[in-house]
Design a protein around this motif. Structure first.
Motif, mmCIF file in Angstrom:
data_model
loop_
_atom_site.group_PDB
_atom_site.id
_atom_site.type_symbol
_atom_site.label_atom_id
_atom_site.label_comp_id
_atom_site.label_asym_id
_atom_site.label_seq_id
_atom_site.Cartn_x
_atom_site.Cartn_y
_atom_site.Cartn_z
ATOM 1 N N LYS A 187 63.864 -29.279 47.594
ATOM 2 C CA LYS A 187 64.744 -29.737 46.507
ATOM 3 C C LYS A 187 65.851 -28.721 46.240
ATOM 4 O O LYS A 187 66.994 -29.101 45.996
ATOM 5 C CB LYS A 187 63.934 -29.988 45.234
ATOM 6 C CG LYS A 187 63.152 -31.270 45.265
ATOM 7 C CD LYS A 187 62.391 -31.489 43.963
ATOM 8 C CE LYS A 187 61.579 -32.767 44.036
ATOM 9 N NZ LYS A 187 60.784 -32.970 42.813
ATOM 10 N N ALA A 188 65.520 -27.447 46.300
ATOM 11 C CA ALA A 188 66.535 -26.403 46.083
ATOM 12 C C ALA A 188 67.593 -26.446 47.186
ATOM 13 O O ALA A 188 68.789 -26.308 46.915
ATOM 14 C CB ALA A 188 65.880 -25.027 46.023
ATOM 15 N N GLU A 198 68.393 -29.123 48.965
ATOM 16 C CA GLU A 198 69.126 -30.375 48.768
ATOM 17 C C GLU A 198 70.189 -30.210 47.678
ATOM 18 O O GLU A 198 71.275 -30.763 47.770
ATOM 19 C CB GLU A 198 68.167 -31.509 48.400
ATOM 20 C CG GLU A 198 67.266 -31.949 49.529
ATOM 21 C CD GLU A 198 68.022 -32.604 50.650
ATOM 22 O OE1 GLU A 198 68.876 -33.468 50.399
ATOM 23 O OE2 GLU A 198 67.764 -32.250 51.819
ATOM 24 N N ALA A 199 69.882 -29.442 46.648
ATOM 25 C CA ALA A 199 70.826 -29.237 45.540
ATOM 26 C C ALA A 199 72.057 -28.454 45.997
ATOM 27 O O ALA A 199 73.105 -28.535 45.348
ATOM 28 C CB ALA A 199 70.128 -28.497 44.400
ATOM 29 N N ARG A 200 71.954 -27.724 47.109
ATOM 30 C CA ARG A 200 73.082 -26.941 47.596
ATOM 31 C C ARG A 200 73.951 -27.707 48.596
ATOM 32 O O ARG A 200 74.932 -27.176 49.101
ATOM 33 C CB ARG A 200 72.583 -25.648 48.239
ATOM 34 C CG ARG A 200 71.933 -24.694 47.255
ATOM 35 C CD ARG A 200 71.663 -23.325 47.846
ATOM 36 N NE ARG A 200 70.897 -23.332 49.074
ATOM 37 C CZ ARG A 200 69.573 -23.209 49.159
ATOM 38 N NH1 ARG A 200 68.865 -23.079 48.067
ATOM 39 N NH2 ARG A 200 68.971 -23.214 50.337
#
Length: 168
Positions: A158-159, A161-163
């Motif tokens: 998820k981290a 993907e957020a970038r």
């Protein structure tokens, strides 16, 4: 093995690109793109490393498995070398030496070296991996981190993907 771009066919270039992308996209957690390299159903054989039997899986299930595991490491690096590609019409056999290194935490490290054997098929102008077999030769570090990584995979994915950049 150095490849002469002047004698490389378009098919060989596509195949080599797909195989190099296989390791790079796995290391970057780009599973939605990595899945494009595989046929809808394929055979995965890691029995030389983990025992058991080769598995027939869908590419979606394989990507879910890998996404639930690989992102749990702090870093992975799948180094490919000595790629050998044999094209026979609309099918391919390829071999590549691999060192797959995995890091977790301050002291966690595990690596496996060996050879990947790939079978590929050309479907509608695109080369898809239909089979991947790991022939493990040696290991370094501790397999203990393999059991730990899945606990962190979802959060770390998820981290990542957020970038991602958006071009919309």
């Amino acid at each position: 093995m150095t490849v002469n771009a002047q004698t490389l066919t378009r098919d060989e270039a596509q195949i080599r690109s797909a195989l190099n992308s296989f390791s790079a996209m796995a290391d970057q957690g780009a599973y939605e793109y990595l899945g494009r390299l595989f046929s809808p159903e394929l055979t995965v054989d890691y029995t030389s490393l983990f025992g058991g039997e080769p598995q027939k899986v869908s590419r979606q299930d394989l990507m879910k498995q890998w996404a639930g595991f690989l992102p749990g490491f702090d870093t992975t690096y799948h180094e490919l070398s000595n790629m050998q590609v044999v094209v026979n019409g609309s099918s391919v056999s390829a071999k590549v030496d691999i060192t797959a290194s995995h890091w977790l935490g301050d002291d966690g490290f595990w690596a496996v070296t060996g050879e990947y054997a790939f079978l590929m098929a050309k479907v509608e102008g695109h080369w898809h991996i239909t089979s991947v077999t790991l022939k493990a030769n040696s290991e370094d570090g501790s397999r203990d981190i393999l059991a730990q990584a899945p606990r962190f995979a979802e959060q770390k994915l998820k981290a990542k993907e957020a970038r991602k950049n958006s071009f919309e």
